[in-house]
Structures are given as structure tokens and as C-alpha cells.
Design a protein around this motif. Structure first.
Motif, short mmCIF file in Angstrom:
data_model
loop_
_atom_site.label_atom_id
_atom_site.label_comp_id
_atom_site.label_asym_id
_atom_site.label_seq_id
_atom_site.Cartn_x
_atom_site.Cartn_y
_atom_site.Cartn_z
N TYR A 1 0.85 -1.19 0.00
CA TYR A 1 0.00 0.00 0.00
C TYR A 1 0.88 1.23 0.00
O TYR A 1 1.93 1.26 0.64
N ARG A 2 0.42 2.25 -0.73
CA ARG A 2 1.10 3.55 -0.73
C ARG A 2 0.40 4.39 0.34
O ARG A 2 -0.83 4.54 0.32
N ALA A 3 1.17 4.92 1.27
CA ALA A 3 0.59 5.67 2.38
C ALA A 3 1.09 7.11 2.38
O ALA A 3 2.29 7.34 2.28
N PRO A 4 0.16 8.06 2.50
CA PRO A 4 0.58 9.46 2.60
C PRO A 4 1.23 9.72 3.96
O PRO A 4 1.02 8.98 4.92
N GLU A 5 2.04 10.75 4.03
CA GLU A 5 2.77 11.08 5.26
C GLU A 5 1.83 11.27 6.45
O GLU A 5 2.16 10.86 7.56
N THR A 6 0.67 11.86 6.23
CA THR A 6 -0.27 12.08 7.34
C THR A 6 -0.74 10.75 7.93
O THR A 6 -0.92 10.64 9.13
N LEU A 7 -0.91 9.74 7.10
CA LEU A 7 -1.31 8.43 7.59
C LEU A 7 -0.17 7.81 8.40
O LEU A 7 -0.40 7.19 9.44
N CYS A 8 1.04 8.02 7.96
CA CYS A 8 2.19 7.45 8.66
C CYS A 8 2.30 7.99 10.08
O CYS A 8 2.68 7.26 11.00
N ASP A 9 1.95 9.25 10.27
CA ASP A 9 1.96 9.82 11.62
C ASP A 9 0.96 9.08 12.51
O ASP A 9 1.26 8.75 13.66
N ASP A 10 -0.23 8.82 12.00
CA ASP A 10 -1.26 8.08 12.75
C ASP A 10 -0.81 6.65 13.03
O ASP A 10 -1.00 6.12 14.13
N LEU A 11 -0.20 6.01 12.03
CA LEU A 11 0.27 4.63 12.19
C LEU A 11 1.38 4.55 13.23
O LEU A 11 1.47 3.59 13.98
N ASN A 12 2.22 5.58 13.28
CA ASN A 12 3.29 5.60 14.27
C ASN A 12 2.72 5.63 15.68
O ASN A 12 3.26 5.00 16.60
N GLN A 13 1.62 6.33 15.88
CA GLN A 13 0.98 6.37 17.20
C GLN A 13 0.47 4.99 17.60
O GLN A 13 0.63 4.57 18.75
N ILE A 14 -0.14 4.29 16.66
CA ILE A 14 -0.61 2.92 16.93
C ILE A 14 0.59 2.02 17.22
O ILE A 14 0.57 1.21 18.15
N ASP A 15 1.64 2.15 16.43
CA ASP A 15 2.86 1.39 16.60
C ASP A 15 3.42 1.59 18.01
O ASP A 15 3.84 0.63 18.68
N ASN A 16 3.42 2.83 18.50
CA ASN A 16 3.92 3.12 19.84
C ASN A 16 3.08 2.42 20.91
O ASN A 16 3.61 1.93 21.90
N ARG A 17 1.75 2.39 20.71
CA ARG A 17 0.89 1.67 21.65
C ARG A 17 1.19 0.17 21.63
O ARG A 17 1.24 -0.49 22.67
N ILE A 18 1.42 -0.36 20.42
CA ILE A 18 1.76 -1.78 20.29
C ILE A 18 3.05 -2.08 21.05
O ILE A 18 3.14 -3.09 21.75
N LEU A 19 4.05 -1.23 20.91
CA LEU A 19 5.31 -1.42 21.65
C LEU A 19 5.06 -1.57 23.14
O LEU A 19 5.60 -2.48 23.78
N ASP A 20 4.26 -0.67 23.70
CA ASP A 20 3.95 -0.72 25.12
C ASP A 20 3.22 -2.00 25.50
O ASP A 20 3.54 -2.63 26.50
N LEU A 21 2.24 -2.38 24.69
CA LEU A 21 1.45 -3.58 24.99
C LEU A 21 2.29 -4.85 24.92
O LEU A 21 2.13 -5.75 25.74
N VAL A 22 3.18 -4.91 23.95
CA VAL A 22 4.06 -6.08 23.83
C VAL A 22 4.98 -6.14 25.04
O VAL A 22 5.17 -7.20 25.65
N GLU A 23 5.54 -5.01 25.40
CA GLU A 23 6.44 -4.96 26.57
C GLU A 23 5.71 -5.38 27.84
O GLU A 23 6.28 -6.06 28.69
N GLU A 24 4.44 -5.01 27.95
CA GLU A 24 3.64 -5.35 29.14
C GLU A 24 3.06 -6.77 29.07
O GLU A 24 2.47 -7.24 30.03
N GLY A 25 3.19 -7.41 27.91
CA GLY A 25 2.67 -8.78 27.75
C GLY A 25 1.16 -8.86 27.64
O GLY A 25 0.57 -9.90 27.94
N LYS A 26 0.53 -7.80 27.19
CA LYS A 26 -0.93 -7.75 27.07
C LYS A 26 -1.35 -8.23 25.68
O LYS A 26 -1.56 -7.45 24.76
N ALA A 27 -1.48 -9.55 25.55
CA ALA A 27 -1.71 -10.19 24.25
C ALA A 27 -3.01 -9.75 23.58
O ALA A 27 -3.02 -9.47 22.38
#
Length: 92
Positions: A11-37
Motif C-alpha cells: 500500500y502507498r501511504a501518505p505522510e499524514t497516515l504514517c503519523d497516525d500509524l506511528n501512534q498505533i505502533d507506539n501503543r503496540i510497543l507498550d502492549l508487547v512490553e507489558e505482555g498484554k496479548a
């Protein structure tokens, strides 16, 4: 930016979408670290849905180098520990 969802295409993603995806990615990082499957799986599903809904699908016959590779939705939390670390899959 070109994003590949493993097993599903690019998929081709515009820069504005990438900013939103980065926020989700950051939440995923925290959840993985906390073991919240369960919460991790929901956020990964949301990440993939956002890419599919707001990105532009690239035809399979067009071969482009991916800037980011997103794992499939069935990724286990154990596998995610190897993928979602440091700054995650989205830089920033």
C-alpha cells in the motif's frame, strides 16, 4: 511511503497516515512490553485496517521496494517481541 502487509500486499501511504500509524505502533510497543496479548492483537488489527482503508493498494504486478513491512494479524505476542522493539516498525 510504501508499506507491505505480510501475506496481503503493498500500500502507498501518505505522510499524514504514517503519523497516525506511528501512534498505533507506539501503543503496540507498550502492549508487547507489558505482555498484554489481547490488547496487542486489537492494536495490530487496527494498524492493518488503517493501512488498508486509508492507503492506496498497489497492484501485484507492480514491484516496489517496501519502506516498512507490517507483520500479519496472526502474529503471536512472542513473535511480536522480536518485531516491535526499540522504536517499533515506524520510525519517529
Amino acid at each position: 511511503m510504501i508499506i507491505r502487509i505480510m501475506g496481503e500486499g503493498q500500500y502507498r501511504a501518505p505522510e499524514t497516515l504514517c503519523d497516525d500509524l506511528n501512534q498505533i505502533d507506539n501503543r503496540i510497543l507498550d502492549l508487547v512490553e507489558e505482555g498484554k496479548a489481547d490488547e496487542f492483537r486489537k492494536e495490530l488489527s487496527k494498524l492493518i485496517s488503517e493501512i488498508k482503508e486509508k492507503g492506496e493498494a498497489i497492484e501485484a504486478k507492480e514491484i516496489l521496494q517496501s519502506d516498512i513491512i507490517v507483520p500479519p494479524e496472526d502474529l503471536s505476542i512472542e513473535e511480536a517481541k522480536a518485531v516491535f522493539k526499540g522504536s517499533g516498525i515506524f520510525e519517529g
